[in-house]
Design a protein around this motif. Structure first.
Motif, PDB file in Angstrom:
ATOM      1  N   LEU A 114       0.649  -1.108  -0.091  1.00  0.00           N
ATOM      2  CA  LEU A 114      -0.037   0.114  -0.015  1.00  0.00           C
ATOM      3  C   LEU A 114       0.970   1.107  -0.058  1.00  0.00           C
ATOM      4  N   SER A 115       1.521   1.578  -1.184  1.00  0.00           N
ATOM      5  CA  SER A 115       2.160   2.821  -1.127  1.00  0.00           C
ATOM      6  C   SER A 115       1.382   4.094  -1.249  1.00  0.00           C
ATOM      7  N   PRO A 116       2.271   5.313  -1.192  1.00  0.00           N
ATOM      8  CA  PRO A 116       1.545   6.453  -1.551  1.00  0.00           C
ATOM      9  C   PRO A 116       0.963   6.776  -2.695  1.00  0.00           C
ATOM     10  N   ARG A 117       1.213   5.833  -3.683  1.00  0.00           N
ATOM     11  CA  ARG A 117       0.899   6.123  -5.200  1.00  0.00           C
ATOM     12  C   ARG A 117      -0.660   5.984  -5.228  1.00  0.00           C
ATOM     13  N   MET A 118      -1.283   5.586  -4.233  1.00  0.00           N
ATOM     14  CA  MET A 118      -2.669   5.581  -4.367  1.00  0.00           C
ATOM     15  C   MET A 118      -3.297   6.880  -4.424  1.00  0.00           C
ATOM     16  N   GLU A 119      -4.516   7.044  -5.123  1.00  0.00           N
ATOM     17  CA  GLU A 119      -4.914   8.329  -5.679  1.00  0.00           C
ATOM     18  C   GLU A 119      -5.885   9.011  -4.341  1.00  0.00           C
ATOM     19  N   HIS A 120      -6.359   7.807  -3.670  1.00  0.00           N
ATOM     20  CA  HIS A 120      -7.546   8.298  -2.449  1.00  0.00           C
ATOM     21  C   HIS A 120      -7.537   6.918  -1.811  1.00  0.00           C
ATOM     22  N   TRP A 121      -7.058   7.424  -0.349  1.00  0.00           N
ATOM     23  CA  TRP A 121      -6.961   6.013   0.572  1.00  0.00           C
ATOM     24  C   TRP A 121      -8.346   5.631   0.920  1.00  0.00           C
ATOM     25  N   LEU A 122      -9.106   6.342   1.348  1.00  0.00           N
ATOM     26  CA  LEU A 122     -10.491   6.168   1.808  1.00  0.00           C
ATOM     27  C   LEU A 122     -11.357   5.336   0.653  1.00  0.00           C
ATOM     28  N   ARG A 123     -11.123   5.562  -0.704  1.00  0.00           N
ATOM     29  CA  ARG A 123     -11.743   5.157  -1.973  1.00  0.00           C
ATOM     30  C   ARG A 123     -11.168   3.716  -1.985  1.00  0.00           C
ATOM     31  N   LEU A 124      -9.954   3.427  -1.903  1.00  0.00           N
ATOM     32  CA  LEU A 124      -9.067   2.307  -2.168  1.00  0.00           C
ATOM     33  C   LEU A 124      -9.651   1.234  -0.866  1.00  0.00           C
ATOM     34  N   VAL A 125      -9.704   1.610   0.301  1.00  0.00           N
ATOM     35  CA  VAL A 125      -9.914   0.623   1.199  1.00  0.00           C
ATOM     36  C   VAL A 125     -11.324   0.310   1.321  1.00  0.00           C
ATOM     37  N   ILE A 126     -12.221   1.178   1.016  1.00  0.00           N
ATOM     38  CA  ILE A 126     -13.640   0.804   0.800  1.00  0.00           C
ATOM     39  C   ILE A 126     -14.041  -0.083  -0.370  1.00  0.00           C
ATOM     40  N   THR A 127     -13.491   0.459  -1.427  1.00  0.00           N
ATOM     41  CA  THR A 127     -13.478  -0.292  -2.686  1.00  0.00           C
ATOM     42  C   THR A 127     -13.111  -1.812  -2.414  1.00  0.00           C
ATOM     43  N   HIS A 128     -12.137  -1.939  -1.795  1.00  0.00           N
ATOM     44  CA  HIS A 128     -11.710  -3.240  -1.744  1.00  0.00           C
ATOM     45  C   HIS A 128     -12.664  -4.221  -0.515  1.00  0.00           C
ATOM     46  N   GLU A 129     -12.713  -3.555   0.231  1.00  0.00           N
ATOM     47  CA  GLU A 129     -13.673  -4.222   1.301  1.00  0.00           C
ATOM     48  C   GLU A 129     -15.071  -4.456   0.646  1.00  0.00           C
ATOM     49  N   PRO A 188       4.668  -0.337  -8.283  1.00  0.00           N
ATOM     50  CA  PRO A 188       6.063  -0.752  -8.263  1.00  0.00           C
ATOM     51  C   PRO A 188       6.487  -1.563  -7.183  1.00  0.00           C
ATOM     52  N   LEU A 189       5.805  -1.520  -5.823  1.00  0.00           N
ATOM     53  CA  LEU A 189       5.984  -2.554  -4.824  1.00  0.00           C
ATOM     54  C   LEU A 189       5.679  -3.999  -5.285  1.00  0.00           C
ATOM     55  N   PHE A 190       4.435  -4.130  -5.647  1.00  0.00           N
ATOM     56  CA  PHE A 190       4.089  -5.373  -6.090  1.00  0.00           C
ATOM     57  C   PHE A 190       5.065  -5.965  -7.264  1.00  0.00           C
ATOM     58  N   ASP A 540      11.069   5.724 -11.894  1.00  0.00           N
ATOM     59  CA  ASP A 540      11.292   4.795 -13.073  1.00  0.00           C
ATOM     60  C   ASP A 540      10.640   3.276 -12.918  1.00  0.00           C
ATOM     61  N   GLY A 541       9.649   3.325 -12.165  1.00  0.00           N
ATOM     62  CA  GLY A 541       9.312   2.109 -11.917  1.00  0.00           C
ATOM     63  C   GLY A 541       9.911   1.251 -10.888  1.00  0.00           C
ATOM     64  N   ILE A 542      10.987   1.470 -10.461  1.00  0.00           N
ATOM     65  CA  ILE A 542      11.866   0.609  -9.619  1.00  0.00           C
ATOM     66  C   ILE A 542      12.132   1.625  -8.330  1.00  0.00           C
ATOM     67  N   TYR A 543      12.132   1.343  -7.347  1.00  0.00           N
ATOM     68  CA  TYR A 543      12.596   2.298  -6.189  1.00  0.00           C
ATOM     69  C   TYR A 543      14.032   2.110  -6.157  1.00  0.00           C
ATOM     70  N   ASN A 544      14.670   3.314  -6.181  1.00  0.00           N
ATOM     71  CA  ASN A 544      15.913   3.637  -6.329  1.00  0.00           C
ATOM     72  C   ASN A 544      16.109   4.946  -5.412  1.00  0.00           C
ATOM     73  N   LEU A 545      17.554   5.135  -5.046  1.00  0.00           N
ATOM     74  CA  LEU A 545      17.840   6.267  -4.263  1.00  0.00           C
ATOM     75  C   LEU A 545      18.077   7.401  -5.210  1.00  0.00           C
ATOM     76  N   TYR A 546      17.852   8.799  -4.490  1.00  0.00           N
ATOM     77  CA  TYR A 546      17.948   9.830  -5.587  1.00  0.00           C
ATOM     78  C   TYR A 546      18.558  11.013  -4.656  1.00  0.00           C
ATOM     79  N   ALA A 547      19.150  11.976  -5.301  1.00  0.00           N
ATOM     80  CA  ALA A 547      19.626  13.154  -4.417  1.00  0.00           C
ATOM     81  C   ALA A 547      19.279  14.351  -5.110  1.00  0.00           C
ATOM     82  N   TRP A 548      19.097  15.425  -4.374  1.00  0.00           N
ATOM     83  CA  TRP A 548      18.873  16.740  -4.764  1.00  0.00           C
ATOM     84  C   TRP A 548      20.049  17.784  -4.560  1.00  0.00           C
ATOM     85  N   GLU A 549      20.569  18.258  -4.869  1.00  0.00           N
ATOM     86  CA  GLU A 549      21.847  19.350  -4.808  1.00  0.00           C
ATOM     87  C   GLU A 549      21.017  20.606  -4.410  1.00  0.00           C
TER      88      GLU A 549
END
Length: 613
Positions: A114-129, A188-190, A540-549
């Protein structure tokens, strides 16, 4: 659309009726009635109840067409905000009931997907149940006759309940993914969980995923969600929606008792053979992806001797000797210390610290501030604690604030943290040396619905916070702290423990959004000199590490791992980065030298439609 309009009018016209039932805290329940749903909630959750009713009516309408079944009787939907461990469950014994624990799932993606990629948490969990409710409510043929005679009797008139648990969760996850933006099946987690199983040749057999026995190993997404989804998604693409519908209706008509019997009848092939076909497709898909990563030069981290199946939020001590991290194993959840020079690993304190997210060292290196979910009567809320490295003495810093993601100030006198207030979050600050003194104060109040996920304070002039906003935007925002109040030492007060009467104080100023797009940009931390902000991202579809200067505003991709990399933190000497590295057996700590990082320039463009930008 008509159903949604009727809900709004009903909410305005009918008002809210008291039911007389009590919550664990003793407040009265209220009920909102719509044509298809009864939503039960407590004071302060009126807006959430109206939203839940709208979402439920919409989902039930969509599911009626997909499953060719209309739910019998009203659905009883309970909003019970009594835990910081987001979840929901469905019960169809005697009547259809869904209970939602609506707190946003901070930090739960590591195990659940359950990553933050979800658009709406309440919609997702209600729909699933509600998929569960509609699926389990189906009754055909003999089961229909039994229901007409005896009512909603468990199993006899709800025969889909005898489907394997991975099938029940698989069909719910499949429909959640098809109906809600950001569902787990497209996350991407799945993909990471499946890719790692292919990479390490650990794809399970069908019987291992049916939930019949414990695998006694790390099970990403509980296995039943992950492989239940993969199974039904494969069946749908290979044999079509009608095949799935025949399977469900066959079970609902008491035609099947065993999964293999159902598969053979519906697709005319043995279940084991179809499962093998699915596995071969997964191997082909992810081996191509693995080859593509390797062609770019795969990053090979140095694994560290950490303990647990889920190892998250590493933080290096100011002297560079220890890594403190939150760990969850098969039986124990705790905060642990790893000595970098020797590999010696030991428990610091028992704590449910992986889900709330975040821990931090005090600048003197003598103690660690962490968040832990604690049972408080019938509730399970997160609060802050401080544990001494030598001796292990624990002191509670907050009570009932639903506090998480602590970040200690550079001078060690204050701690910033996220705090839940109902379904919203806020950023608060309290004195660290005298937690019984001045009450915690709110320093930044984001708009309703925004969720603070993590906080990074030291070093430099800014505090970085990762924030989720509706629509699936998870980005990093810089805040400029206001100077501490002149009477920060304050007078002793019990109000600090609860936050009651906490003054607002001078608000912190929003400086700029570092990122603003639909990628998940999370868990920021600062380099020792404050010149770089490190974070993980799935852009990029895969969790990687990034940096901002900070000075130039440039972005760099730091890793190109085969699985996933999370929660980066630089060592105090700036020579290496420690992070959480996913493998099929679970997460572990890993390290890369600063000069081993890729430092590949990448261009990030901000989305003009991102909220708040």
């Amino acid at each position: 659309m008509g159903a949604t309009l009727r809900i709004g009018l009903a909410a305005l016209a009918l008002g809210l009726a008291l039911s007389g039932a009590g919550t664990p805290a003793g407040a009265a329940w209220q009920v909102l009635r719509t044509p298809l749903v009864r939503v039960y909630f407590t004071d302060g959750y009126e807006a959430a109840a109206i939203s839940a009713a709208q979402l439920a009516e919409q989902a039930l309408g969509e599911l009626e067409g997909r499953l060719q079944h209309r739910l019998e009787g009203p659905l009883h939907l309970v909003l019970s905000d009594r835990t910081d461990l987001a979840n929901g469950f469905t019960d169809v014994a005697y009547y259809n009931r869904v209970v939602i624990f609506p707190a946003f799932p901070v930090g739960m993606g590591y195990t659940t997907g359950l990553s933050p990629r979800m658009e709406h948490w309440l919609r997702l969990v209600i729909t699933h149940e509600l998929v569960h409710a509609a699926h389990l409510d189906m009754a055909e043929g003999p089961a229909r006759g039994l229901r007409e005679l005896f009512g909603h009797v468990p199993v006899l008139s709800t025969p889909n309940a005898i489907q394997p648990r991975s099938w029940l969760e698989g069909v719910a996850t499949l429909e959640e993914t098809r109906l809600v933006g950001g569902g787990r099946g497209e996350d991407p987690l799945f993909d990471m969980f499946l890719r790692a199983d292919v990479l390490e040749d650990r794809l399970p057999t069908m019987d291992q995923t049916l939930g019949l026995y414990d695998l006694e190993r790390f099970q990403p997404a509980g296995t039943v969600y992950l492989y239940g989804y993969a199974w039904f998604d494969f069946l749908r693409r290979r044999y079509g929606d009608q095949a799935l519908l025949r399977l469900h209706k066959g079970y609902a008509g008491l035609r099947y008792t065993l999964p293999g019997e159902a598969v053979r009848d519906v697709v005319r092939q043995p279940a084991a053979q179809v499962w093998q076909q699915m596995q071969e497709e997964l191997k082909s898909q992810f081996r191509r992806q693995i080859r593509a990563i390797e062609a770019q030069g795969a990053t090979q981290p140095q694994g560290l001797a950490s303990s647990g199946w889920v190892v998250v939020t590493p933080r290096v001590s100011p002297d560079g000797r220890w890594v403190a991290y939150a760990a969850q194993g098969p039986a124990v959840e705790d905060v642990r210390l790893l000595e970098l020079a020797t590999g010696r690993d030991r428990q610091l304190v028992l704590a449910r610290a992986t889900a709330p997210g975040g821990l931090d060292w005090t600048p003197d290196g003598r103690s660690v501030v962490y968040s832990s979910v604690e049972r408080q009567g019938a509730r399970e809320f997160a609060d802050l604690f401080r544990v001494e490295v030598e001796g292990g003495r624990v002191r509670r810093l907050t009570r009932g604030l639903r506090a998480y993601a602590p970040a200690v100030s550079p001078d060690g006198t204050r701690v910033a943290f996220a705090s839940r207030e109902g379904l919203n979050t806020r950023l608060m600050v309290m004195g660290l040396e005298d937690p019984g003194g001045r009450p915690p104060r709110v320093v930044w109040q984001p708009p309703p619905g925004w969720q603070i996920l993590s906080v990074a304070w030291r070093p430099g002039p800014y505090v970085a916070v990762s924030v989720w906003r509706p629509g699936g935007y998870t980005d990093i925002l810089l805040l400029e702290p206001a100077p501490p109040p002149p009477d920060a030492a304050g007078q002793g007060s019990q109000a600090a423990a609860s936050g009651a009467g906490a003054p607002q104080g001078q608000p912190w100023r929003e400086v700029r959004w570092v990122t603003a797009d639909r990628a998940v940009d999370e868990r920021p931390s600062w380099s020792p000199d404050g010149k770089f902000l490190l974070f993980h991202s799935d852009r990029d579809g895969i969790y990687n590490l990034y940096a901002w200067e900070v000075g130039s505003g440039r972005f760099f991709r730091l890793t190109n791992v085969l699985t996933g990399a999370f929660d980066p933190v630089a060592t105090p000497d700036g020579r290496s980065v420690v992070f959480s590295w996913y493998q099929a057996s679970g997460y572990r700590l890993a390290r890369l030298g600063w000069d081993q990082l890729r430092w590949e320039p990448v261009e990030l463009r901000q989305d003009a439609d991102a909220p708040g930008v």
